[in-house]
Scaffold this active site. Structure first.
Site, short mmCIF file in Angstrom:
data_model
loop_
_atom_site.label_atom_id
_atom_site.label_comp_id
_atom_site.label_asym_id
_atom_site.label_seq_id
_atom_site.Cartn_x
_atom_site.Cartn_y
_atom_site.Cartn_z
N ARG A 134 -50.53 -8.43 -12.28
CA ARG A 134 -50.80 -9.80 -12.78
C ARG A 134 -49.52 -10.63 -12.88
O ARG A 134 -49.55 -11.85 -12.73
CB ARG A 134 -51.49 -9.70 -14.14
CG ARG A 134 -52.03 -11.04 -14.66
CD ARG A 134 -52.97 -10.81 -15.84
NE ARG A 134 -53.54 -12.04 -16.38
CZ ARG A 134 -53.28 -12.55 -17.57
NH1 ARG A 134 -52.43 -11.93 -18.38
NH2 ARG A 134 -53.86 -13.66 -17.99
N ILE B 200 -54.50 -19.12 -16.01
CA ILE B 200 -54.92 -17.86 -15.39
C ILE B 200 -55.82 -17.21 -16.41
O ILE B 200 -55.53 -17.19 -17.60
CB ILE B 200 -53.70 -16.96 -15.03
CG1 ILE B 200 -54.14 -15.64 -14.41
CG2 ILE B 200 -52.83 -16.70 -16.23
CD1 ILE B 200 -52.97 -14.81 -13.86
N SER B 201 -56.96 -16.69 -15.95
CA SER B 201 -57.93 -16.18 -16.91
C SER B 201 -57.41 -14.95 -17.64
O SER B 201 -56.53 -14.23 -17.14
CB SER B 201 -59.23 -15.80 -16.21
OG SER B 201 -59.68 -16.85 -15.40
N GLN B 202 -58.01 -14.72 -18.80
CA GLN B 202 -57.69 -13.54 -19.60
C GLN B 202 -58.25 -12.32 -18.87
O GLN B 202 -59.39 -12.34 -18.41
CB GLN B 202 -58.39 -13.73 -20.94
CG GLN B 202 -58.24 -12.60 -21.90
CD GLN B 202 -59.13 -12.82 -23.12
OE1 GLN B 202 -59.75 -13.87 -23.26
NE2 GLN B 202 -59.19 -11.83 -23.97
#
Ligand code: SAH
Length: 670
Positions: free
Chosen positions: A37, A63-65
């Site tokens: 990530r 940015i998504s969790q």
């Protein structure tokens, strides 16, 4: 602790934040465990890559969790080998996760700059099966339809018809949908046949808005994807400039006792509510500065009460003392519950003594009062209601004893009541405590006639009992519901006080930054949580003025664990890239910084970019500081003013011998 490698942190995150929270699919866990990530984040944020939090990327997007990516991917029910469409490429992270499982991933992003960058990152990392398109994803990507699965990483007002049409029969579409631009329900749509779609709700979520033909309109007319990527400065340079603007804008001061507060009072103007925060529950400077500001507000602006993040009946004891009320000394000790040092300390005692002296010269009905907003005093509140009724209405007192008796078996640990009620092993006491509140309310005319103050006190206690009963029951549903209930209770109490003291009354609130700073500007809102600061902004607009506090290092009074002993701990110097680090670099020991009226556009822009901020509560865990104490916030939206103390010191808890010789009405018995 030795530095862990990113791979180790990733594995730990998958275990702790993904698997343990219920994601079971081995394919999903493997994929999350494989995607680096950090490669999808701006370099400066690399160290937070495995925090299981959404993080800012370019163009104001996120940015998504990881947990949410896992949840959505699992909901797609992939077995391997599928053709998947993703809307909202963003950084490309979720696309990479999907690419580990599916055969081909088609992903659409409306910002050209993000699309280009994500495509670069993905190809650099060797994800040859991800195809990126710059365009409006609410229209899908018809050339490659139909898809086995479609996932949308932004929240729309409804499920776009174009996407439903591009789903195979049997295919699944997962999308956040909500009537609010920022708050949605995650839903899964399954195409059962040509015309039959089935829809299920999966979870409450918060995503950035889905903007496009079948989504939301752009928020501002200029919020259209830019044609060419604008040149970006390196963030380090930008930070140096920002530190410069803080230094230029801040108002340094020498000493809490002598600081000239006129400029601050001018900014506060005729606000009706002033909320004074703190960045820990055990820092002397924060208490002393709050005292100083409160004194000015009381003496020069006619503020009528101070309401603290402490329980109502405990604060009532202090109130009797500061207003010279003739009450017999109470049998129980105020502020006796953990964490005692939060209110039973030298700093608070000084303020209380000042307030008592100040009130001495005033007519009794003009005296400034001291109130508690919190709701952890279920049993003391019950006792207070009973004591009141015993005096004014013994018959109703008997009824109250019967009703409140429902809660008696749980006094030693009310949380067990919540669990027992929830699992059906014990009747809930809800109807009884609510009935008691209604009984009191219905007697307002009769009771308040003798003594409105005491009626207010009894009503607040009965309200507290009703809310606390609910609090212990819903605790088990998760933190959001109980947090919101608690802050809602604090806000209602504040409003009752303002109403009680009349349209010209003004109040001061002392509570942690996490309560007084507007929750909309912090990660709390991603979890659907709100706080008293937010509710005040909604209700009072600019007539609510909220002040946040911060520190770089020093010492703090805190415990390592809940119910543990108070310790004086060292505060670790603030982390690079936090608001605290910026303030520290400004080089002043202490200063005021106006955020409501920032002195320059650069300062406003610089401080409005979300960054890390530190919050120390009654617990401090320096070993896991980043995870335990830092969160993302936008300082300028959170507070109207920020007060900085570069080095701070622990509060001094009260010792028994300090209390010798005080009147027996003194509230801080030890
Ligand atoms: N999956 C991404 C999360 C990105 S956030 C990641 O893991 O990083 C959502 C993204 O959706 C934003 O980049 C936003 O620009 C984009 N978006 C919003 N509306 C869109 C639309 N109509 N079409 C395509 N992308 C859109």
């Amino acid at each position: 602790m030795a530095m862990r490698s990113q791979a180790e942190r990733r594995a730990a995150m998958v275990e702790r934040n993904i698997a343990r929270r219920g994601i079971r699919s081995p394919l999903v866990l493997e994929a999350l465990g494989a995607v680096p990530r950090e490669q999808f984040l701006p370099a400066a944020l690399g160290e937070f890559a495995y925090d299981d939090a959404p993080l800012p990327i370019d163009e104001g997007q996120t940015i998504s969790q990881p947990y949410i990516v896992a949840l959505m991917t699992e909901a797609l029910g992939l077995q391997g080998g599928e053709r998947v469409l993703e809307i909202g490429t963003g950084s490309g992270y979720a696309a990479a996760v999907l690419a580990h499982i599916a055969k081909d991933v088609y992903t659409v992003e409306r910002y050209g700059q993000l699309a280009t960058k994500a495509a670069d990152t993905l190809s650099h990392l060797g994800y040859g099966n991800v195809h990126v398109l710059h365009g409006d994803g609410t229209l899908g990507w018809p050339e490659h339809a139909p898809y086995d699965a479609i996932v949308v990483a932004a929240g729309g007002p409804s499920v776009p018809e174009a996407l439903k049409a591009q789903l195979k029969v049997g295919g699944r579409l997962v999308i956040p949908v909500g009537a609010d631009r920022g708050l949605q329900e995650l839903v899964r749509v399954t195409r059962r046949s040509q015309h039959d779609y089935q829809q299920e709700d999966l979870a409450d979520v918060r995503f950035v808005p889905l903007v496009g033909a079948e989504g939301w309109a752009p928020e501002r007319p200029d919020d259209i994807p830019p044609p060419a990527p604008p040149p970006r400065r390196r963030s380090r340079d930008a930070d140096l400039e920002l530190v410069e603007s803080i230094r230029a804008a801040c108002e340094p001061f020498q000493d809490i006792e002598t600081v000239d507060l006129n400029p601050l009072l001018a900014r506060i103007g005729d606000a009706r509510v002033v909320l004074l925060g703190e960045a820990s529950h055990g820092t002397s400077e924060f208490y002393r500065m709050r005292e100083r500001i409160s004194r000015e507000l009381i003496e020069r602006r006619g503020f009528s009460f101070v309401a603290i993040e402490g329980d109502w009946p405990d604060a009532a004891r202090v109130d009797h003392y500061v207003r010279h009320a003739e009450y017999p000394p109470s049998e129980w000790t105020a502020f006796a519950r953990f964490p005692t040092w939060m209110w039973r300390n030298e700093e608070v005692r000084r303020f209380v003594d000042w307030l008592r002296d100040h009130n001495q010269q005033l007519e009794p009905q003009r005296r400034v009062t001291f109130r508690g907003l919190d709701l952890y005093s279920l049993y003391n509140s019950i006792r207070s209601v009973l004591a009141y009724l015993d005096q004014v209405d013994p018959h109703t007192a008997r009824v109250a004893r019967l009703r409140y008796g429902c809660l008696t078996p749980w006094e030693a640990d009310p949380a067990t009541y919540g669990r027992a009620a929830l699992t059906g092993q014990y009747e809930t006491c809800e109807t009884k405590v609510v009935a008691m509140l209604n009984t009191l309310r219905s007697k307002q005319q009769a009771y308040a006639e003798h003594d409105g103050e005491r009626f207010l006190d009894a009503m607040q206690n009965a309200q507290l009992v009703a809310n606390a009963e609910q609090y212990y029951r819903i605790m088990y549903y998760g933190s959001r519901a109980s947090w919101n209930l608690r802050d809602g209770h604090m806000f209602d109490t504040l409003k009752n006080l303002l109403e009680f003291y009349g349209p010209d009354s003004r109040g001061i609130v002392w509570a942690h930054n996490s309560h007084v700073g507007d929750s909309i500007a912090t990660e709390m809102s991603h979890r659907g949580e709100y706080n008293i600061g937010h509710l005040c902004k909604q209700e009072f607009g600019r007539a609510a003025f909220s002040i946040g506090f911060g520190t770089h290092d020093g010492t703090v009074a805190a415990a390592s664990d809940w119910d543990g002993p108070m310790q004086t701990m060292k505060v670790t110097p603030s982390l690079a890239n936090s608001y605290e680090a910026l303030c520290h670099e400004a080089g002043e020991q202490q200063f005021l910084l106006s955020l409501r009226a920032p002195s320059s556009p650069e300062l406003l822009a610089g401080l409005s970019r979300p960054r890390l901020e530190r919050a120390i509560g009654v617990i401090y865990r320096p070993e896991t500081e980043l995870q335990s104490h830092y969160f993302q916030a936008d300082l300028t939206r959170q507070f109207d003013e920020y007060i900085w103390f570069d080095r701070t010191h622990a509060v001094t808890p009260l010792q028994v011998q300090m209390l010798a010789g005080l009147p027996d009405t003194y509230p801080f018995g030890v």
